[in-house]
Motif scaffolding. Structure first.
Motif, PDB file in Angstrom:
ATOM      1  N   PRO A 148       0.827  -1.212   0.000  1.00 29.83           N
ATOM      2  CA  PRO A 148       0.000   0.000   0.000  1.00 29.83           C
ATOM      3  C   PRO A 148       0.859   1.259   0.000  1.00 29.83           C
ATOM      4  O   PRO A 148       1.720   1.431   0.854  1.00 29.83           O
ATOM      5  CB  PRO A 148      -0.782  -0.121   1.310  1.00 29.83           C
ATOM      6  CG  PRO A 148      -0.808  -1.576   1.599  1.00 29.83           C
ATOM      7  CD  PRO A 148       0.470  -2.139   1.066  1.00 29.83           C
ATOM      8  N   GLY A 149       0.654   2.076  -1.010  1.00 31.07           N
ATOM      9  CA  GLY A 149       1.372   3.344  -1.069  1.00 31.07           C
ATOM     10  C   GLY A 149       2.800   3.254  -1.576  1.00 31.07           C
ATOM     11  O   GLY A 149       3.482   4.269  -1.665  1.00 31.07           O
ATOM     12  N   ARG A 150       3.248   2.044  -1.879  1.00 32.75           N
ATOM     13  CA  ARG A 150       4.640   1.894  -2.319  1.00 32.75           C
ATOM     14  C   ARG A 150       4.760   0.901  -3.452  1.00 32.75           C
ATOM     15  O   ARG A 150       3.966  -0.031  -3.542  1.00 32.75           O
ATOM     16  CB  ARG A 150       5.489   1.341  -1.180  1.00 32.75           C
ATOM     17  CG  ARG A 150       5.892   2.336  -0.169  1.00 32.75           C
ATOM     18  CD  ARG A 150       6.399   1.611   1.051  1.00 32.75           C
ATOM     19  NE  ARG A 150       6.101   2.378   2.242  1.00 32.75           N
ATOM     20  CZ  ARG A 150       6.821   3.382   2.672  1.00 32.75           C
ATOM     21  NH1 ARG A 150       7.874   3.744   2.003  1.00 32.75           N
ATOM     22  NH2 ARG A 150       6.497   4.052   3.748  1.00 32.75           N
ATOM     23  N   VAL A 151       5.765   1.086  -4.274  1.00 34.70           N
ATOM     24  CA  VAL A 151       6.125   0.057  -5.255  1.00 34.70           C
ATOM     25  C   VAL A 151       7.642  -0.084  -5.207  1.00 34.70           C
ATOM     26  O   VAL A 151       8.337   0.802  -4.737  1.00 34.70           O
ATOM     27  CB  VAL A 151       5.712   0.411  -6.698  1.00 34.70           C
ATOM     28  CG1 VAL A 151       4.223   0.406  -6.888  1.00 34.70           C
ATOM     29  CG2 VAL A 151       6.315   1.738  -7.126  1.00 34.70           C
ATOM     30  N   THR A 152       8.104  -1.227  -5.699  1.00 37.38           N
ATOM     31  CA  THR A 152       9.546  -1.396  -5.850  1.00 37.38           C
ATOM     32  C   THR A 152       9.844  -1.502  -7.338  1.00 37.38           C
ATOM     33  O   THR A 152       9.162  -2.230  -8.056  1.00 37.38           O
ATOM     34  CB  THR A 152      10.019  -2.671  -5.126  1.00 37.38           C
ATOM     35  OG1 THR A 152       9.725  -2.524  -3.744  1.00 37.38           O
ATOM     36  CG2 THR A 152      11.508  -2.877  -5.298  1.00 37.38           C
ATOM     37  N   LEU A 153      10.814  -0.743  -7.789  1.00 36.66           N
ATOM     38  CA  LEU A 153      11.263  -0.864  -9.175  1.00 36.66           C
ATOM     39  C   LEU A 153      12.489  -1.761  -9.177  1.00 36.66           C
ATOM     40  O   LEU A 153      13.371  -1.614  -8.337  1.00 36.66           O
ATOM     41  CB  LEU A 153      11.638   0.505  -9.750  1.00 36.66           C
ATOM     42  CG  LEU A 153      10.525   1.525  -9.902  1.00 36.66           C
ATOM     43  CD1 LEU A 153      11.056   2.754 -10.632  1.00 36.66           C
ATOM     44  CD2 LEU A 153       9.344   0.950 -10.655  1.00 36.66           C
ATOM     45  N   TRP A 154      12.530  -2.661 -10.137  1.00 38.54           N
ATOM     46  CA  TRP A 154      13.627  -3.615 -10.231  1.00 38.54           C
ATOM     47  C   TRP A 154      14.274  -3.411 -11.588  1.00 38.54           C
ATOM     48  O   TRP A 154      13.659  -3.690 -12.614  1.00 38.54           O
ATOM     49  CB  TRP A 154      13.073  -5.031 -10.075  1.00 38.54           C
ATOM     50  CG  TRP A 154      14.121  -6.056  -9.890  1.00 38.54           C
ATOM     51  CD1 TRP A 154      15.186  -6.280 -10.724  1.00 38.54           C
ATOM     52  CD2 TRP A 154      14.238  -6.997  -8.822  1.00 38.54           C
ATOM     53  NE1 TRP A 154      15.951  -7.289 -10.226  1.00 38.54           N
ATOM     54  CE2 TRP A 154      15.401  -7.757  -9.068  1.00 38.54           C
ATOM     55  CE3 TRP A 154      13.485  -7.275  -7.693  1.00 38.54           C
ATOM     56  CZ2 TRP A 154      15.820  -8.768  -8.223  1.00 38.54           C
ATOM     57  CZ3 TRP A 154      13.908  -8.285  -6.869  1.00 38.54           C
ATOM     58  CH2 TRP A 154      15.059  -9.022  -7.127  1.00 38.54           C
ATOM     59  N   ALA A 155      15.496  -2.928 -11.580  1.00 41.00           N
ATOM     60  CA  ALA A 155      16.183  -2.661 -12.844  1.00 41.00           C
ATOM     61  C   ALA A 155      17.219  -3.740 -13.119  1.00 41.00           C
ATOM     62  O   ALA A 155      17.936  -4.158 -12.218  1.00 41.00           O
ATOM     63  CB  ALA A 155      16.871  -1.305 -12.778  1.00 41.00           C
ATOM     64  N   THR A 156      17.252  -4.233 -14.342  1.00 39.57           N
ATOM     65  CA  THR A 156      18.278  -5.206 -14.730  1.00 39.57           C
ATOM     66  C   THR A 156      19.101  -4.628 -15.877  1.00 39.57           C
ATOM     67  O   THR A 156      18.551  -4.111 -16.842  1.00 39.57           O
ATOM     68  CB  THR A 156      17.649  -6.539 -15.203  1.00 39.57           C
ATOM     69  OG1 THR A 156      16.514  -6.237 -15.997  1.00 39.57           O
ATOM     70  CG2 THR A 156      17.247  -7.409 -14.049  1.00 39.57           C
ATOM     71  N   MET A 157      20.428  -4.733 -15.734  1.00 37.65           N
ATOM     72  CA  MET A 157      21.323  -4.132 -16.721  1.00 37.65           C
ATOM     73  C   MET A 157      21.359  -4.922 -18.036  1.00 37.65           C
ATOM     74  O   MET A 157      21.441  -4.357 -19.105  1.00 37.65           O
ATOM     75  CB  MET A 157      22.742  -4.069 -16.162  1.00 37.65           C
ATOM     76  CG  MET A 157      22.846  -3.339 -14.857  1.00 37.65           C
ATOM     77  SD  MET A 157      23.232  -1.624 -15.118  1.00 37.65           S
ATOM     78  CE  MET A 157      24.900  -1.776 -15.698  1.00 37.65           C
ATOM     79  N   HIS A 158      21.379  -6.263 -17.915  1.00 40.56           N
ATOM     80  CA  HIS A 158      21.404  -7.078 -19.137  1.00 40.56           C
ATOM     81  C   HIS A 158      20.254  -8.054 -19.047  1.00 40.56           C
ATOM     82  O   HIS A 158      19.709  -8.282 -17.981  1.00 40.56           O
ATOM     83  CB  HIS A 158      22.676  -7.919 -19.248  1.00 40.56           C
ATOM     84  CG  HIS A 158      23.872  -7.263 -18.693  1.00 40.56           C
ATOM     85  ND1 HIS A 158      24.592  -6.353 -19.410  1.00 40.56           N
ATOM     86  CD2 HIS A 158      24.471  -7.374 -17.484  1.00 40.56           C
ATOM     87  CE1 HIS A 158      25.590  -5.929 -18.668  1.00 40.56           C
ATOM     88  NE2 HIS A 158      25.537  -6.521 -17.489  1.00 40.56           N
ATOM     89  N   ASP A 159      19.961  -8.675 -20.171  1.00 42.66           N
ATOM     90  CA  ASP A 159      18.944  -9.707 -20.161  1.00 42.66           C
ATOM     91  C   ASP A 159      19.597 -11.013 -19.707  1.00 42.66           C
ATOM     92  O   ASP A 159      20.410 -11.580 -20.440  1.00 42.66           O
ATOM     93  CB  ASP A 159      18.368  -9.870 -21.567  1.00 42.66           C
ATOM     94  CG  ASP A 159      17.149 -10.754 -21.547  1.00 42.66           C
ATOM     95  OD1 ASP A 159      16.876 -11.326 -20.475  1.00 42.66           O
ATOM     96  OD2 ASP A 159      16.473 -10.863 -22.575  1.00 42.66           O
ATOM     97  N   PRO A 160      19.257 -11.486 -18.486  1.00 44.27           N
ATOM     98  CA  PRO A 160      19.893 -12.716 -18.018  1.00 44.27           C
ATOM     99  C   PRO A 160      19.363 -13.928 -18.776  1.00 44.27           C
ATOM    100  O   PRO A 160      19.839 -15.036 -18.583  1.00 44.27           O
ATOM    101  CB  PRO A 160      19.500 -12.784 -16.548  1.00 44.27           C
ATOM    102  CG  PRO A 160      18.237 -12.018 -16.468  1.00 44.27           C
ATOM    103  CD  PRO A 160      18.275 -10.968 -17.532  1.00 44.27           C
TER     104      PRO A 160
END
Ligand SMILES: Nc1ncnc2c1ncn2[C@@H]1O[C@H](COP(=O)(O)OP(=O)(O)O)[C@@H](O)[C@H]1O
Ligand SMILES: [Mg+2]
Length: 448
Positions: A148-160
């Protein structure tokens, strides 16, 4: 001059050292150099990126300003340019970016929590994710862990997922590792938490490869494998040494399914006499062998060549549904592969599908198949499934029962590898007769 040469030499040595570090110890290089630099850049540019991606919110602010005001009467006295500066307080709109939490490094990128502005929903961030990925110069940004009220962004540099190299065997009962998830972690299929799986996709999308990986992962375990392969047995016959039973025709399937239902019912009776809710709460010596049944092309079980088959299909449908409904508690599991598993296959199919809580959607030809497979997951999952290119067979969208989803790819397991695993562990194959008899021959109730 010599100083300049020394500085230049020093820089060269530093560059060479960094190059060596990066090459020979990529992990420590990532944590020590690349990640901190990337993190600094993310914080410095976040306001700009967020506003550019439409995630800003206007806020009213009071602000002091210094205004130039013409001095009254000055013009009439011939002094046109006479002004005086006055401090004034003004209401202005400023656009604010959502508050970024602490960037935490992952093996392949980073994750970061964000606080949503009032009125924003996670979907706003899913829409913006592609833009953020471009701004951050990373392979992908996904929205995960919505609270609630938050999200997490998940960034990946390369395509694993370009090269997946994992071992399907986990050494734990009913757990296999068929590949990798896009966030770089292992894709684990745990039949004890998600008892049945639907494995869908167009031809050549990687369904059989996934089945091979599952077989390779399960073969060394003390379990029974069962195959349904109505394409004349071409897919599963090579694995016969590790299969306790294999049905290659409609008639055989009807019988085999009836047996499976029988097994489930016997286990149910055993649990009842022992006062156990499921086979896992039985004393170990009474606990029956888990069964995993793989169906290669489910449509073959339901498609009718002529009217005479109607009865068989009805029986098949009922038995399969019964196994799916009761299997979880009694350690009888299903992996159902198919190009489509829609209501066009008959009325029982929708009910069956709803029992298959694990979903794997490979590349599909039509959007409805993705819809059918991923059901009412969030629309981004459907988009991800529709965007799987033909050049990367084995890439899929995986959803468990908690509503979360991941892009994943199975590890390449050739038929030869799976066949070898089946042969190597042939001695672990329980006979079908023993399975049918098992719960009843076990010593019956101590308590009773
Ligand atoms: N994870 C993967 N990595 C590499 N190649 C794969 C992968 N999955 C499938 N393939 C290749 O793609 C082709 C089609 O895969 P297959 O599993 O037979 O598809 P399907 O059963 O959906 O028709 C095969 O040649 C297989 O070798
Ligand atoms: Mg296939």
């Amino acid at each position: 001059m010599t100083e300049m040469l020394m500085v230049l030499g020093g820089l060269l040595v530093l560059a060479a050292g960094l190059g060596w570090w990066r090459h020979s110890r990529p992990v420590s290089f990532w944590y020590a150099i690349v990640f901190p630099a990337r993190a600094a850049l993310v914080y410095l540019t976040w306001r700009h990126v967020a506003l550019g991606c439409g995630l800003g919110r206007k806020r009213r602010r009071w602000r002091w300003s210094l205004d130039a005001v013409p001095v009254a009467g000055a013009a009439s006295r011939g002094a046109a340019a006479l002004v005086e500066h006055k401090r004034r307080v003004q209401r202005v709109d400023v656009e604010r970016a959502p508050r970024l939490g602490v960037l935490r490094p992952t093996g392949l990128g980073w994750r970061v929590r964000l606080r949503l502005h009032d009125g924003q929903v996670p979907a706003d961030y899913e829409r913006a994710a592609e833009g953020i990925a471009h701004a951050w110069r990373v392979h992908a940004v996904r929205v995960v862990d919505v609270a609630p009220g938050r999200v997490t962004l998940w960034a990946t540099m390369h395509d694993p997922l370009t090269a997946v190299d994992v071992e399907p065997e986990t050494g734990e009962l009913l757990r296999v590792r068929p590949g990798k998830l896009e966030n770089g972690s292992d894709w684990i299929m745990d039949f004890r938490t998600v008892p049945h799986w639907l494995n869908a996709g167009a031809t050549q999308s990687g369904k059989s490869n996934l089945a091979n990986a599952i077989i390779k992962g399960l073969a060394p375990q003390p379990i029974a494998l069962v195959g349904f392969d109505l394409k004349g047995g071409v897919e599963f016959t090579p694995y016969a040494p590790r299969l306790s039973a294999l049905a290659t025709s409609r008639v055989e399937s009807v019988d085999l399914l009836a047996d499976l239902v029988g097994i489930v019912e016997d286990r149910m009776a055993l649990c009842r006499t022992q006062g156990a809710r499921n086979v896992w709460s039985l004393p170990e010596r009474l606990r029956p062998v888990p069964v995993v049944a793989l169906v290669d092309e489910v449509a073959e079980l339901f498609l009718m060549a002529d009217k005479t088959e109607k009865d068989q299909i009805a029986k098949t449908s009922t038995s399969l549904l019964r196994v799916a409904q009761l299997g979880r508690a009694f350690a009888v599991h299903l992996v159902i592969c198919g190009q489509r598993i829609g209501s066009d296959l008959g009325p029982g199919v929708t009910a069956l599908r709803s029992q298959l809580s694990g979903r794997v959607c490979h590349r599909v030809n039509d959007p409805e198949t993705a819809n059918m497979t991923l059901g009412d997951l969030d629309p981004a999952a459907l988009d991800a499934a529709r965007a799987i290119p033909a050049e990367t067979p084995g890439v899929c969208v995986v959803a468990g029962q908690d509503g979360s989803w991941h892009r994943a790819r199975s590890v390449y397991v050739s038929e030869h590898d799976a066949e070898q695993a089946a042969r190597d562990h042939a001695h672990l194959t329980p006979t079908w007769a023993a399975l049918l008899a098992a719960p009843l021959t076990g010593e019956l109730p101590d308590a009773a």
